[in-house]
Design a protein around this motif. Structure first.
Motif, PDB file in Angstrom:
ATOM      1  N   LEU A  31       0.886  -1.185  -0.044  1.00 39.23           N
ATOM      2  CA  LEU A  31       0.054  -0.108  -0.029  1.00 39.23           C
ATOM      3  C   LEU A  31       0.851   1.228   0.024  1.00 39.23           C
ATOM      4  O   LEU A  31       2.169   1.166   0.525  1.00 39.23           O
ATOM      5  CB  LEU A  31      -1.122  -0.055   1.133  1.00 39.23           C
ATOM      6  N   HIS A  32       0.400   2.257  -0.642  1.00 38.99           N
ATOM      7  CA  HIS A  32       0.952   3.681  -0.726  1.00 38.99           C
ATOM      8  C   HIS A  32       0.506   4.512   0.528  1.00 38.99           C
ATOM      9  O   HIS A  32      -0.868   4.397   0.676  1.00 38.99           O
ATOM     10  CB  HIS A  32       0.879   4.108  -1.953  1.00 38.99           C
ATOM     11  N   THR A  33       1.260   5.311   1.209  1.00 34.64           N
ATOM     12  CA  THR A  33       0.807   6.106   2.149  1.00 34.64           C
ATOM     13  C   THR A  33       0.661   7.575   1.917  1.00 34.64           C
ATOM     14  O   THR A  33       0.265   8.240   2.531  1.00 34.64           O
ATOM     15  CB  THR A  33       1.752   6.040   3.354  1.00 34.64           C
ATOM     16  N   ARG A  34       0.931   8.057   0.595  1.00 35.50           N
ATOM     17  CA  ARG A  34       1.319   9.118   0.153  1.00 35.50           C
ATOM     18  C   ARG A  34       0.533   9.536  -1.391  1.00 35.50           C
ATOM     19  O   ARG A  34       0.297  10.708  -1.671  1.00 35.50           O
ATOM     20  CB  ARG A  34       2.523   9.589  -0.053  1.00 35.50           C
ATOM     21  N   GLU A  35       0.199   8.489  -2.026  1.00 34.26           N
ATOM     22  CA  GLU A  35      -0.023   8.639  -3.428  1.00 34.26           C
ATOM     23  C   GLU A  35      -1.495   7.636  -3.732  1.00 34.26           C
ATOM     24  O   GLU A  35      -1.498   6.696  -3.115  1.00 34.26           O
ATOM     25  CB  GLU A  35       0.934   8.574  -4.466  1.00 34.26           C
ATOM     26  N   ASP A  36      -2.079   8.046  -4.732  1.00 30.33           N
ATOM     27  CA  ASP A  36      -3.172   7.274  -5.325  1.00 30.33           C
ATOM     28  C   ASP A  36      -2.676   6.832  -6.451  1.00 30.33           C
ATOM     29  O   ASP A  36      -1.956   7.478  -7.326  1.00 30.33           O
ATOM     30  CB  ASP A  36      -4.721   8.023  -5.465  1.00 30.33           C
ATOM     31  N   GLU A  37      -3.210   5.410  -7.150  1.00 32.86           N
ATOM     32  CA  GLU A  37      -2.638   5.087  -8.512  1.00 32.86           C
ATOM     33  C   GLU A  37      -3.824   4.805  -9.053  1.00 32.86           C
ATOM     34  O   GLU A  37      -5.141   4.409  -8.613  1.00 32.86           O
ATOM     35  CB  GLU A  37      -1.904   3.736  -8.309  1.00 32.86           C
ATOM     36  N   ARG A  67      -4.718   5.461  -2.015  1.00 30.39           N
ATOM     37  CA  ARG A  67      -3.611   5.637  -0.775  1.00 30.39           C
ATOM     38  C   ARG A  67      -4.108   4.662   0.421  1.00 30.39           C
ATOM     39  O   ARG A  67      -5.451   4.963   0.557  1.00 30.39           O
ATOM     40  CB  ARG A  67      -3.104   6.685  -0.577  1.00 30.39           C
ATOM     41  N   GLY A  68      -3.441   3.946   1.078  1.00 33.98           N
ATOM     42  CA  GLY A  68      -3.898   3.395   2.115  1.00 33.98           C
ATOM     43  C   GLY A  68      -4.530   2.118   1.995  1.00 33.98           C
ATOM     44  O   GLY A  68      -4.942   1.309   2.982  1.00 33.98           O
ATOM     45  N   ILE A  87       0.148   8.281 -11.189  1.00 35.82           N
ATOM     46  CA  ILE A  87       0.429   8.352  -9.877  1.00 35.82           C
ATOM     47  C   ILE A  87       0.188   9.652  -9.385  1.00 35.82           C
ATOM     48  O   ILE A  87       0.817  10.722 -10.101  1.00 35.82           O
ATOM     49  CB  ILE A  87       1.886   7.710  -9.831  1.00 35.82           C
ATOM     50  N   LEU A 122       5.884   3.462   1.287  1.00 35.56           N
ATOM     51  CA  LEU A 122       5.490   2.105   0.744  1.00 35.56           C
ATOM     52  C   LEU A 122       5.492   0.949   1.840  1.00 35.56           C
ATOM     53  O   LEU A 122       6.584   0.756   2.532  1.00 35.56           O
ATOM     54  CB  LEU A 122       6.447   1.665  -0.467  1.00 35.56           C
TER      55      LEU A 122
END
Length: 146
Positions: A31-37, A67-68, A87, A122
Motif C-alpha cells: 500500500l501507498h501512504t502518500r499517493e493514489d494510483e 492510498r492506504g 500516480i 510504501l
C-alpha cells in the motif's frame, strides 16, 4: 518499465509509468501512504486486487487504487501484458528508478529494500488471500512471500 512523465514535468501533480508484465508475474501486495494510483491496461490481461475488490481487466480496462488500500497486480493471461500507471501526486516514480539501481548487479544488502520502501512511504504485507491467488493464476511468488 518506461518512464512516460516525471513529476518534475507536472509541478508534482502526477507521474506516469508504463509497466510490462511477463507471464506469471506478480507484484508483491503493498500500500501507498502518500499517493493514489490509476492503472490502465494497454495489452494482455492484468488482474488487480485492491482492498476487497478483485478483477481481471483487458486492454482499455482501468482501476483506481487509493492510498492506504492494500493492493497487488498480476499477469492473469497466457501472453505478456502492459499497463500505464498514473500516480498522483507525482514523485513515486523515483521509487522505481531507485529500485532499478538497487537491483542492478548483486542482490541488495539486507534491509536495503525496507529502507527504500520506507523512504517512499510504501508498506508491504502478506495477506491471507495471497497463496490462493498465486495458486489460481499459477503466479511466481514475490521473494519471501506465499
Amino acid at each position: 518499465m518506461v518512464f512516460k512523465l516525471f513529476s518534475h514535468e507536472t509541478g508534482g501533480a502526477v507521474s506516469i509509468v508504463e509497466h510490462p508484465f511477463a507471464v506469471g508475474a506478480l507484484v508483491a501486495p503493498h500500500l501507498h501512504t502518500r499517493e493514489d494510483e490509476y492503472s490502465i491496461v494497454t495489452e494482455g490481461e492484468i488482474g488487480f486486487r485492491s482492498g476487497d475488490r478483485e478483477v481481471v481487466l483487458g486492454a482499455g480496462g482501468y482501476i483506481t487504487k487509493p492510498r492506504g488500500e492494500l493492493h497487488t497486480m498480476w499477469n492473469a493471461g497466457k501472453t505478456p501484458a502492459r499497463m500505464i500507471e498514473v500516480i498522483a501526486p507525482g514523485g513515486f516514480e523515483g521509487f522505481f528508478h531507485d529500485l532499478s539501481d538497487l537491483m542492478a548487479g548483486s542482490p541488495p544488502a539486507e534491509g536495503e529494500m525496507a529502507r527504500l520502501a520506507a523512504e517512499y512511504g510504501l508498506e508491504f504485507a502478506t495477506p491471507d488471500w495471497l497463496p490462493d491467488l498465486i495458486a489460481r493464476y499459477g503466479l511466481t511468488p514475490p521473494p519471501g512471500r506465499a
